[in-house]
Design an enzyme around this catalytic site. Sequence first.
Site, PDB file in Angstrom:
ATOM      1  N   ASP A   1      22.147  29.665  47.429  1.00 48.91           N
ATOM      2  CA  ASP A   1      21.821  28.601  48.384  1.00 48.91           C
ATOM      3  C   ASP A   1      22.540  28.932  49.680  1.00 48.91           C
ATOM      4  OD1 ASP A   1      20.367  27.277  46.440  1.00 48.91           O
ATOM      5  OD2 ASP A   1      22.060  26.026  45.807  1.00 48.91           O
TER       6      ASP A   1
ATOM      7  N   ASP B   1      11.547  20.747  38.524  1.00 49.26           N
ATOM      8  CA  ASP B   1      12.860  20.167  38.243  1.00 49.26           C
ATOM      9  C   ASP B   1      12.773  19.373  36.947  1.00 49.26           C
ATOM     10  OD1 ASP B   1      13.742  21.238  40.561  1.00 49.26           O
ATOM     11  OD2 ASP B   1      13.963  19.346  41.660  1.00 49.26           O
TER      12      ASP B   1
END
Lengths: 213, 252
Positions: free
Chosen positions: B131, B12
């Site tokens: 997702d 990230d």
Amino acid sequence: MSHIAVVDLGTGNLHSVGKALQKVTAKQRIVITSDPNVITSASHVVLPGQGAMGSWFRALDEHDLRAAVVNALSTCPVLGICLGLQALYSHSDEDGGTTGLGIMSGNVRKFPINQRLNNELLKVPHMGWNRVQQCFSHPLWTGIEDGIRFYFVHSYYAYSDMVSEIAALTNYGLSFVSAAAHSNVFAVQFHPEKSHEQGLMLLHNFVCWNGES
Amino acid sequence: MALAKRIIPCLDVDGGRVVKGVQFVGIVDAGDPVEVAKRYDQQKADELTFLDITASSDARKIMVDVVKAVAGEVFIPLTVGGGIRDMQDIHQMLHAGADKVSINTAAVDNPYLVTEASMYFGSQCIVVAMDAKKNGSSWEIYTHGGRNPTGIDAVSWAQKMVDAGAGEILLTSMDRDGTRDGFDIELTSAVSDAVSIPVIASGGVGKLEHLVSGIVEGGASAVLAASIFHFGEFTIEQAKQYMETRGIEVNL
């Protein structure tokens, strides 16, 4: 001073190819170019390629680079990468049938969808690290272990019965040409610029190559 | 079969810095994307994925610089995701040296983007990130980092994205993400069986056995993980060795 020309047709990621080549040569300048004169005056030419074969050839003609590329293929060391390998064959089934440069004898076709091997679905694109079995010795294989894995990503593959031009084979449900060689031209289906140290080794061998086998 | 299953560490990035505490022994700057990428490259990662978690468009330019810097030092495939909205964003990332971009919310908002991008850049560089969250006997697609339910069924969405031209699917189970309880195997295998393209399993890895079940039971072509590698519990190489002892082909 001599330079290495990376042919830029405006479609793919050439940054990586350029950076990887720069990593393996201190002496030669790497030029990413769409200028036919820069290609013609280069000591070595790299023919990368991504995307679809039909649009690749359209871009080649739109940039007026066909003559310069054809000239390089008979005069200086050339390295084809991915689509740059497929484009060297006579014909590809991609985009409803595309005529290739015809340097190598053979054709390009698509991996079958829904093919299974040992009950496992063979996904297309063929994506990831697969073994490259060398078929004969060549200056570009110097220092590279036979059977080592390189990084692939493609949905079409080349097949040929011209044994003298098949520098390596790889298996993905079927056996395909993963490297091809013809006098001063060498081409790979995998991405040496994305294949870790063995990839850099191959690029190093290319920039040191005089085009003789 | 000689094609190796892939292990992909995910990093990230916020404002050009690696966040979520990467902890490597002897690393000078754990926030430096180039240093972290180099470390994973040495550990024989098969690919790297950078997820830009920055919300502002200013920082997007910083992400382009991150990609440029990493691509100049690390010669394995790089995927960049997070906030990719249009053709211009894709072009920028590929031009900077990314090999693939992953598109999530923008694919739901405008599925044609996937078609347009795969036709122009080639489907090999277009990853659709999904997702998914369990909803009764099926799974629902969420967007905007998992905040917005869409009512779209995950399996049919995956098939639709294949038809649109996606080259790969990055499938994250929202129920498992961050739990360390292992992948949602049912979800992984439902999606993987339904599509012809490779599926990357993501969300929930807490031990090496989870990587094995993602491949063997889930049918994934690749596994993505963050924390088990970031905190130095296992190196990628150790994970591959373990998978190999379980009969999975890996690139060691």
